[in-house]
Design a protein around this motif. Structure first.
Motif, mmCIF file in Angstrom:
data_model
loop_
_atom_site.group_PDB
_atom_site.id
_atom_site.type_symbol
_atom_site.label_atom_id
_atom_site.label_comp_id
_atom_site.label_asym_id
_atom_site.label_seq_id
_atom_site.Cartn_x
_atom_site.Cartn_y
_atom_site.Cartn_z
ATOM 1 N N MET A 27 0.858 -1.181 0.000
ATOM 2 C CA MET A 27 0.000 0.000 0.000
ATOM 3 C C MET A 27 0.897 1.234 0.000
ATOM 4 O O MET A 27 2.105 1.131 0.141
ATOM 5 N N SER A 28 0.272 2.403 -0.124
ATOM 6 C CA SER A 28 1.006 3.668 -0.086
ATOM 7 C C SER A 28 0.136 4.752 0.535
ATOM 8 O O SER A 28 -1.087 4.721 0.411
ATOM 9 N N TYR A 29 0.794 5.675 1.210
ATOM 10 C CA TYR A 29 0.143 6.919 1.607
ATOM 11 C C TYR A 29 0.564 7.965 0.591
ATOM 12 O O TYR A 29 1.746 8.092 0.272
ATOM 13 N N ILE A 30 -0.402 8.692 0.066
ATOM 14 C CA ILE A 30 -0.096 9.785 -0.854
ATOM 15 C C ILE A 30 -0.748 11.044 -0.315
ATOM 16 O O ILE A 30 -1.896 11.029 0.133
ATOM 17 N N GLN A 31 0.019 12.111 -0.363
ATOM 18 C CA GLN A 31 -0.458 13.398 0.135
ATOM 19 C C GLN A 31 -1.518 13.962 -0.801
ATOM 20 O O GLN A 31 -1.349 13.941 -2.027
ATOM 21 N N GLU A 32 -2.621 14.437 -0.221
ATOM 22 C CA GLU A 32 -3.689 15.033 -1.033
ATOM 23 C C GLU A 32 -3.190 16.285 -1.742
ATOM 24 O O GLU A 32 -2.408 17.051 -1.182
ATOM 25 N N LEU A 33 -3.651 16.475 -2.934
ATOM 26 C CA LEU A 33 -3.350 17.682 -3.697
ATOM 27 C C LEU A 33 -4.593 18.568 -3.651
ATOM 28 O O LEU A 33 -5.646 18.199 -4.151
ATOM 29 N N LEU A 34 -4.463 19.697 -2.998
ATOM 30 C CA LEU A 34 -5.603 20.596 -2.811
ATOM 31 C C LEU A 34 -5.599 21.698 -3.858
ATOM 32 O O LEU A 34 -4.616 21.895 -4.576
ATOM 33 N N ALA A 35 -6.684 22.408 -3.919
ATOM 34 C CA ALA A 35 -6.795 23.535 -4.849
ATOM 35 C C ALA A 35 -5.687 24.551 -4.582
ATOM 36 O O ALA A 35 -5.265 24.745 -3.448
ATOM 37 N N GLY A 36 -5.224 25.167 -5.609
ATOM 38 C CA GLY A 36 -4.177 26.177 -5.472
ATOM 39 C C GLY A 36 -2.795 25.574 -5.326
ATOM 40 O O GLY A 36 -1.852 26.252 -4.949
ATOM 41 N N GLY A 37 -2.643 24.277 -5.631
ATOM 42 C CA GLY A 37 -1.330 23.642 -5.567
ATOM 43 C C GLY A 37 -0.843 23.355 -4.160
ATOM 44 O O GLY A 37 0.340 23.117 -3.956
ATOM 45 N N LYS A 38 -1.735 23.397 -3.170
ATOM 46 C CA LYS A 38 -1.339 23.109 -1.792
ATOM 47 C C LYS A 38 -1.495 21.620 -1.520
ATOM 48 O O LYS A 38 -2.214 20.911 -2.211
ATOM 49 N N TYR A 39 -0.799 21.150 -0.487
ATOM 50 C CA TYR A 39 -0.832 19.744 -0.142
ATOM 51 C C TYR A 39 -1.518 19.554 1.202
ATOM 52 O O TYR A 39 -1.307 20.315 2.136
ATOM 53 N N GLY A 40 -2.337 18.517 1.277
ATOM 54 C CA GLY A 40 -3.107 18.240 2.481
ATOM 55 C C GLY A 40 -2.610 17.014 3.220
ATOM 56 O O GLY A 40 -1.444 16.641 3.135
ATOM 57 N N LYS A 41 -3.540 16.350 3.894
ATOM 58 C CA LYS A 41 -3.191 15.177 4.705
ATOM 59 C C LYS A 41 -2.893 13.986 3.794
ATOM 60 O O LYS A 41 -3.161 14.009 2.595
ATOM 61 N N TYR A 42 -2.350 12.946 4.398
ATOM 62 C CA TYR A 42 -2.013 11.730 3.675
ATOM 63 C C TYR A 42 -3.200 10.775 3.686
ATOM 64 O O TYR A 42 -3.855 10.603 4.702
ATOM 65 N N GLU A 43 -3.444 10.148 2.539
ATOM 66 C CA GLU A 43 -4.525 9.178 2.387
ATOM 67 C C GLU A 43 -3.927 7.839 1.955
ATOM 68 O O GLU A 43 -3.014 7.807 1.124
#
Length: 125
Positions: A27-43
């Motif tokens: 499996m992998s955790y990937i950081q969320e890509l939010l609007a405006g090119g910001k990064y969110g929590k890991y999913e």
């Protein structure tokens, strides 16, 4: 119905990534890509998807994957004095026996054992 922990949490994944072969992760955790090119929590994601440019990716292990890297593992479940169900794992590398403490989840028992074997320098991946 009780929820069971199905894969390593982010903290455990980061520690295990320093010890285990990365290809052993299923499996992998990937950081969320939010609007405006910001990064969110890991999913968490099953498999090893390719993250978008700039996204962080951390390997993650299921219980089956962790048991697969442990030497001759035995997973035990028992009712503890507290009345809760507990899990422990024992392994038998090189004619030695090692046992984890009792944990609420089997994933946690396996992580403890991998860290213990690494400290004892008996880890052979």
């Amino acid at each position: 119905m009780a929820t069971i922990k199905a894969f390593t949490d982010l903290s455990q994944s980061k520690k295990l990534a320093e010890i285990l072969p990365l290809e052993s992760a299923d499996m992998s955790y990937i950081q969320e890509l939010l609007a405006g090119g910001k990064y969110g929590k890991y999913e968490p994601y099953i498999g090893s998807p390719i993250p978008a440019y700039g996204q962080d990716k951390i390997p993650c292990w299921s219980l089956a994957a962790l048991l697969g890297v442990l030497p001759f593992p035995t997973l035990s479940k028992d009712k503890l004095d507290s009345g809760k169900v507990g899990w422990m794992v024992s392994v038998y590398p090189d004619n030695c026996s090692y046992y984890s403490k009792w944990h609420d989840f089997p994933i946690d028992a396996c992580c403890e054992m991998i860290l213990k074997l690494n400290e004892l320098r008996n880890w052979k991946s």
